[in-house]
Design a protein around this motif. Structure first.
Motif, PDB file in Angstrom:
ATOM      1  N   HIS B  61      -0.716   1.746   6.613  1.00  0.00           N
ATOM      2  CA  HIS B  61       0.348   1.784   7.622  1.00  0.00           C
ATOM      3  C   HIS B  61      -0.340   1.976   8.952  1.00  0.00           C
ATOM      4  CE1 HIS B  61       0.165   6.213   8.526  1.00  0.00           C
ATOM      5  NE2 HIS B  61      -0.684   6.067   7.552  1.00  0.00           N
ATOM      6  N   ASP B  62       0.261   1.520  10.023  1.00  0.00           N
ATOM      7  CA  ASP B  62      -0.300   1.852  11.324  1.00  0.00           C
ATOM      8  C   ASP B  62       0.768   1.852  12.411  1.00  0.00           C
ATOM      9  OD1 ASP B  62      -2.172   2.736  13.097  1.00  0.00           O
ATOM     10  OD2 ASP B  62      -3.257   0.866  13.296  1.00  0.00           O
ATOM     11  N   CYS B  63       1.346   0.672  12.706  1.00  0.00           N
ATOM     12  CA  CYS B  63       2.251   0.624  13.866  1.00  0.00           C
ATOM     13  C   CYS B  63       3.562   1.354  13.607  1.00  0.00           C
ATOM     14  CB  CYS B  63       2.544  -0.834  14.229  1.00  0.00           C
ATOM     15  SG  CYS B  63       3.639  -1.679  13.073  1.00  0.00           S
ATOM     16  N   ARG B  64       4.048   1.306  12.374  1.00  0.00           N
ATOM     17  CA  ARG B  64       5.360   1.831  12.005  1.00  0.00           C
ATOM     18  C   ARG B  64       6.471   1.236  12.856  1.00  0.00           C
ATOM     19  NH1 ARG B  64       5.011   7.793   9.297  1.00  0.00           N
ATOM     20  NH2 ARG B  64       3.226   7.319   7.965  1.00  0.00           N
ATOM     21  N   GLU B  65       6.260   0.025  13.289  1.00  0.00           N
ATOM     22  CA  GLU B  65       7.278  -0.677  14.065  1.00  0.00           C
ATOM     23  C   GLU B  65       7.574  -2.047  13.484  1.00  0.00           C
ATOM     24  OE1 GLU B  65       6.763  -0.991  18.234  1.00  0.00           O
ATOM     25  OE2 GLU B  65       6.459   1.147  18.497  1.00  0.00           O
ATOM     26  N   GLY B  66       7.049  -2.321  12.300  1.00  0.00           N
ATOM     27  CA  GLY B  66       7.349  -3.597  11.668  1.00  0.00           C
ATOM     28  C   GLY B  66       6.565  -4.763  12.218  1.00  0.00           C
ATOM     29  N   ILE B  67       5.423  -4.514  12.847  1.00  0.00           N
ATOM     30  CA  ILE B  67       4.746  -5.630  13.495  1.00  0.00           C
ATOM     31  C   ILE B  67       3.272  -5.789  13.084  1.00  0.00           C
ATOM     32  CG2 ILE B  67       4.128  -4.360  15.599  1.00  0.00           C
ATOM     33  CD1 ILE B  67       5.504  -7.895  15.672  1.00  0.00           C
ATOM     34  N   CYS B  68       2.611  -4.719  12.656  1.00  0.00           N
ATOM     35  CA  CYS B  68       1.176  -4.858  12.368  1.00  0.00           C
ATOM     36  C   CYS B  68       0.932  -5.457  10.996  1.00  0.00           C
ATOM     37  CB  CYS B  68       0.450  -3.521  12.509  1.00  0.00           C
ATOM     38  SG  CYS B  68       0.784  -2.357  11.174  1.00  0.00           S
ATOM     39  N   GLY B  69       1.936  -5.364  10.122  1.00  0.00           N
ATOM     40  CA  GLY B  69       1.777  -5.939   8.790  1.00  0.00           C
ATOM     41  C   GLY B  69       0.974  -5.075   7.840  1.00  0.00           C
ATOM     42  N   ALA B  70       0.643  -3.849   8.234  1.00  0.00           N
ATOM     43  CA  ALA B  70      -0.203  -3.021   7.377  1.00  0.00           C
ATOM     44  C   ALA B  70       0.568  -2.479   6.176  1.00  0.00           C
ATOM     45  CB  ALA B  70      -0.799  -1.870   8.185  1.00  0.00           C
ATOM     46  N   CYS B  71       1.778  -1.986   6.399  1.00  0.00           N
ATOM     47  CA  CYS B  71       2.478  -1.311   5.300  1.00  0.00           C
ATOM     48  C   CYS B  71       2.798  -2.331   4.211  1.00  0.00           C
ATOM     49  CB  CYS B  71       3.740  -0.618   5.787  1.00  0.00           C
ATOM     50  SG  CYS B  71       4.922  -1.700   6.593  1.00  0.00           S
ATOM     51  N   THR B  87      10.421  -4.436   7.139  1.00  0.00           N
ATOM     52  CA  THR B  87       9.191  -3.954   6.515  1.00  0.00           C
ATOM     53  C   THR B  87       9.388  -2.527   6.016  1.00  0.00           C
ATOM     54  OG1 THR B  87       8.492  -3.168   8.665  1.00  0.00           O
ATOM     55  CG2 THR B  87       7.658  -5.320   8.004  1.00  0.00           C
ATOM     56  N   CYS B  89       7.946   0.190   6.776  1.00  0.00           N
ATOM     57  CA  CYS B  89       7.960   1.229   7.809  1.00  0.00           C
ATOM     58  C   CYS B  89       9.284   1.263   8.566  1.00  0.00           C
ATOM     59  CB  CYS B  89       6.795   1.028   8.781  1.00  0.00           C
ATOM     60  SG  CYS B  89       6.792  -0.574   9.590  1.00  0.00           S
TER      61      CYS B  89
HETATM   62  S1  FES Z   1       3.222  -0.060   9.591  1.00  0.00           S
HETATM   63 FE1  FES Z   1       2.999  -1.821  10.848  1.00  0.00          FE
HETATM   64  S2  FES Z   1       4.353  -3.215   9.915  1.00  0.00           S
HETATM   65 FE2  FES Z   1       4.745  -1.410   8.840  1.00  0.00          FE
END
Ligand code: FES
Ligand SMILES: Cc1cc2nc3c(=O)[nH]c(=O)nc-3n(C[C@H](O)[C@H](O)[C@H](O)COP(=O)(O)OP(=O)(O)OC[C@H]3O[C@@H](n4cnc5c(N)ncnc54)[C@H](O)[C@@H]3O)c2cc1C
Ligand code: SF4
Lengths: 659, 256
Positions: B61-71, B87, B89
């Motif tokens: 997880h990283d951005c927690r805004e639905g944009i980095c694609g990590a989660c 997403t 997050c």
């Molecule tokens: S934490 Fe970045 S998209 Fe979910």
């Protein structure tokens, strides 16, 4: 307090960069192949620099802590990127962008850097379009623009609410191209923990492989940090969870000065905090202020719903106080104005720490235009709202969806509730005109450095700076240094300096694991964040700052005796990663307070309550504080101040007014 | 005000690394607020685990805004959980009910080996991009951006394809673990723009070849990828990729 030299080239402001570029020594192509450059960070600043240096022929190693360079925090930027293209024919120019940026930064930025930024801004857009970045276009096929706070021209380029994503994917694809060709070696899930210095010059880094826990040594003729901002020192911010200060802080401890650490930008339009479970705050792009009007009820503690408050009982306080810029005043001004209204008891929502951002008026206006385009010149209100909503949806749909998802409220029906939140840090490692820190061979780009924004950053300027640094500035300026390094052979990593730096990094990891205390890392991070927000946040005063410094010192002592980090250091261990970052945040927090205490004036994002005008605006002291505060680290967490005097030769320094 | 009243049972996949076997482990959680995001609920769990001296659950997880694609996690059998176009997050606990049992597993695909617990290795995606997901233009001297007008509809279509966040949900949900939706999104973005034309067919060929080399499966037009994609990336992109891939065979060697 020693003075420092920014190495600004001689000559006319408008000529400096052109002259510099054509006189900087070049490195011959065959030598470039043997010169190695380490780039830490793969956000806009790091990825663009890594790709460009590799294109030029240098051997590049690039590091990031995420699993892919595409996930660097830059991906989250929503609103847009500025460039002085004057495509809208509204009078924009390099000089105007330069002027707006200096003024917006409250006259605390370096003229020569800002002018260079304005000059290369236009190349950035050209470069990105050539890479296939799908920026928004008008029906005629040309690029579209919108406005951001602090300016009266439309110079912001955008890709819906995903500008950062699209720009980063452009830089990432350029980087991946070089990786594919074997010219960049990419180290993902790696965290840089130390800078290695040999004979006073930066010659490499120590990194930890986050999957295996292994410690690695990497040599480079020069090291570039593009490691982003440190807003997460406040715990709650709009930054990604991983954003941290560790790389910059470790460099600081090795001699890189840390400049203007107290300059924090508070963004006016964030979704308010809903509870103390919250892990981060979500931004609603500033571009919304193009079409949203900000208001609070005229009556204190008004508990009516927004829709039940009639027009004449609403206070559009930004339009009232700043008629010329209205809702488009810069962020520091808009944030303080919101805080002032809420502190005075006019806030809305359950917590009373929010103001309304209302799209109704513009929705109706857009609807009227759409109806008239379709031949209906007398549309009723409902038709206007329906058609207008479609326009708003096309412009900001993803932001509205995000708002609805987080708050559970529908922003098409009821105004958004917003409140200021920590967003961006204007402070960072001190760099000279070449973007070199006070450690020779150690460079710093993007949000991690202090340059270009002064005491406040105008919207859409961070993306511009990151890409300017990475694509157009550093690749030239670093040549000046590297041209003198061509005879230096790669230094083997069993050199004592590497051994010593590794021992420092490992020592910290082992200490953290072995404390085996009782409190989690997050416990300390939240505590620190609370102190910072309350006492070094949107407003500061001498008493609070002195208290904060004491509290942070106590917190540091508590951390080093009571933190609990489960697991081991020779395996994947995210708690250990967090612990190291929080340890650095605690030290940085103290320096931020010291810096804020030293600056006996208000400017931009730094608002000292003792220094304000009768109308509550920031009161600068240009006679005593027109300098960059560059702090040198001394043993035992002490700091010595160096000053870089700021000279304004091309701009008349004036009281900043948006009335 | 933080605590709520939801009680939940989580069944979470725990796996030390890609060499050891994993298993679902049960955790009970109480006082969860409906306003928490799914990841904030995990933060609460992890805080409890750390306080007990246990190791927290690892997830990306990283951005927690639905944009980095990590989660990236399977929630009750669906990537990113029960809501469309959201997403993990951005998923909030108000999407669940008090007393629910929630099963959480990592992405499953041979090309995405598990790193630890819920975290998988998605670097295969980067290698697909490195094989051709770009326009070969060096920095400097690009022509003026407006010298190349692009019809709005075409620019918008390219933008829609470009919205892919590289999360891998499409792969994880596909019974063949195909990476076609991801790969075709990038191919489409560039194929729809004039700047992307010179390398268009070569790009399709090399990216598809890399996709195969990474061990992703083939597309059998089930459409699960489109249904589960948090960014609404359309199946049309796969059709466009296939067209370009086959066209490439008819274009002479030098052009490809
Ligand atoms: S934490 Fe970045 S998209 Fe979910
Ligand atoms: C929600 C949001 C919206 C924004 N919107 C806008 C906008 O519309 N316009 C605008 O101009 N600006 C905007 N900004 C600001 C802008 O996005 C950032 O300032 C900018 O992207 C920073 O880029 P960077 O390359 O300097 O750093 P980052 O993108 O943060 O990249 C940092 C890199 O460094 C790496 N890294 C960090 N530490 C280490 C370490 N120790 N070891 C290894 N790697 C490390 C990371 O992995 C990452 O790759 C926004 C910011 C936020 C938070
Ligand atoms: S196509 Fe959709 S599901 Fe697949 S990686 Fe991209 S965003 Fe994720």
């Amino acid at each position: 307090m020693a003075e420092i030299n920014a190495n600004i080239p001689e000559g006319e402001l408008t000529e400096k960069w052109t002259k510099f570029k054509s006189s900087v020594p070049l490195v011959n192509p065959s030598n470039k192949r043997t010169i190695e450059v380490i780039i830490v960070g793969s956000g806009l600043a790091g990825a663009s620099a890594a790709a460009t240096l590799a294109e030029m022929g240098y051997k590049v190693k690039c590091f990031c802590f995420q699993d892919s360079p595409r996930r660097a925090h830059s991906i989250a930027a929503q609103g847009g990127i500025n460039a002085a293209k004057n495509y809208q024919n509204d009078g924009d120019s390099t000089y105007r962008l330069f002027y707006d940026t200096i003024k917006g930064g409250d006259y605390r930025a370096r003229e020569a850097n800002v002018h260079r930024l304005a000059e290369v801004s236009t190349n950035i857009i050209d470069q990105c379009v050539a890479q296939g970045v799908p920026l928004a276009r008008e029906y005629g096929g040309l690029l579209d623009n919108r406005s951001f706070g602090g300016t009266q021209v439309q110079r912001t380029f955008y890709a819906a609410g995903q500008t950062g994503q699209q720009l980063l994917l452009g830089a990432y694809s350029a980087l991946e191209r070089q990786i594919g060709m074997g010219k960049v070696e990419m180290f993902t899930r790696h965290e840089m923990l130390e800078v290695v210095k040999i004979d006073g010059k930066a010659r490499g880094i120590i990194a930890r492989n986050l999957i295996t826990g292994e410690i690695e040594r990497h040599f480079g003729h020069a090291v570039v940090l593009g490691t982003g901002g440190y807003g997460n020192v406040f715990y709650l911010s709009t930054n990604a969870m991983g954003s941290n200060v560790t790389a910059a802080w470790k460099a600081h401890k090795q001699g890189a000065y840390f400049a203007n650490p107290c300059y924090t930008q508070i963004h006016p339009t964030c979704i308010p905090v809903s509870g103390d479970h919250q892990s981060k705050l979500t931004l609603m792009s500033e571009s919304l202020r193009n079409d949203g009007r900000i208001w609070v009820p005229k009556k204190k503690d008004d508990t009516r719903k927004a829709s039940e408050i009639p027009e004449d009982e609403r206070d559009y306080y930004l339009e009232r106080r700043y008629p010329a810029f209205g809702n488009l005043v810069p962020r520091d001004v808009a944030s303080r104005a919101a805080k002032e209204r809420c502190d005075a008891g006019y806030g809305v929502g359950a917590s009373k720490l929010a103001v309304y951002l209302d799209f109704k008026a513009n929705t109706e206006r857009y609807g009227k235009i759409e109806a008239s385009k379709a031949g209906n010149h007398n549309p009723d209100k409902e038709t206007c709202m329906r058609l207008g909503t479609e326009v708003i949806k096309a412009k900001y749909g993803n932001l509205f969806d995000m708002y609805a998802q987080i708050t559970g409220e529908n922003p098409y029906d009821t105004p958004m509730r917003i409140y200021p939140a920590v967003h961006y840090t204007m402070g960072g490692l001190w760099v000279d005109y070449n973007l070199m820190t006070s450690v020779p061979g150690l460079y710093c780009t993007g949000e991690a450095n202090f340059s270009d924004h002064g005491a406040n950053r105008l919207g859409a300027s961070a993306l511009m700076q990151g890409l300017a640094d990475g694509y157009f500035v550093l690749p030239y300026t670093i040549g000046q240094y590297l041209s003198k390094e061509i005879s230096v052979k790669a230094i083997p990593t069993d050199h004592p300096a590497f051994v010593e730096a590794e021992a420092r990094a490992v020592g910290i990891l082992n200490t953290l694991i072995n404390i085996k205390g009782t409190k989690s890392v997050d416990y300390f991070h939240k505590k620190l964040g609370h102190i910072m927000w309350e006492k070094c946040g949107m407003a500061r005063n001498e008493k609070g700052l002195n208290e904060a410094i004491q509290e942070i010192r106590a917190l540091r002592a508590d951390f080093w005796s009571n933190v609990r980090v489960p697991g081991a250091s020779n395996e994947m261990n995210p708690e250990l990663e967090k612990a190291g970052r929080v340890a650095d945040f605690i030290e940085l927090g103290e320096l931020m307070c010291i810096d804020a205490l030293n600056r006996n004036e208000s400017c931009g994002g730094h608002f000292r309550e003792e220094y304000q005008t009768e109308e509550g605006e920031a009161l600068r002291d240009d006679v005593n504080y027109a300098y960059v505060a560059a702090w040198e680290f001394k043993e035992g967490v002490n700091f010595e101040l160096h000053k870089e005097e700021l000279k304004f030769e091309n701009i008349k320094v004036a009281q900043r007014s948006y009335k | 005000m933080s605590t709520g009243n939801m009680n939940l049972t989580l069944k979470v996949w725990r796996q030390k690394n890609n060499k050891t076997k994993g298993a679902l482990v049960d955790y009970k959680l109480s006082e969860i607020s409906p306003d928490m995001s799914f990841l904030e609920m995990f933060d609460v769990l992890n805080e409890e685990l750390v306080n007990k001296g246990d190791e927290p659950v690892v997830f990306d997880h990283d951005c927690r805004e639905g944009i980095c694609g990590a989660c990236s996690m399977f929630i009750n059998g669906r990537p990113h959980g029960p809501k469309d176009l959201v997403t993990t997050c951005q998923l909030h606990m108000r999407s669940f009910k008090d007393g629910d049992t929630i099963v959480v597993e990592p992405w499953r695909a041979a090309a995405f080996p598990v790193v630890k617990d819920l975290m998988v290795d998605r670097t295969a995606f980067d290698r697909i991009i490195a094989s051709g997901g770009f326009i070969s233009v060096n920095t400097g001297n690009a022509q003026d951006a407006n010298a190349l007008p692009i019809p709005k509809s075409q620019a918008d279509a390219a933008f829609e394809a470009a919205a892919c966040i590289g999360c891998g949900a499409c792969v994880a949900t596909c019974k063949n673990a195909s990476a076609m939706l991801f790969t075709s999104a990038k191919i489409s973005q560039l194929a729809l723009l004039p700047q992307g034309q010179p390398e268009r067919y070569r790009r399709a060929q090399s990216m598809v070849a890399q996709m195969d080399a990474e061990g992703f499966g083939n597309c059998t037009n089930t459409g699960a990828c489109e249904a589960e994609c948090p960014k609404g990336i359309s199946l049309e992109n796969i059709a466009r990729m296939n067209r370009d891939f086959y066209s490439a065979k008819f274009v002479s060697e030098e052009e490809v």
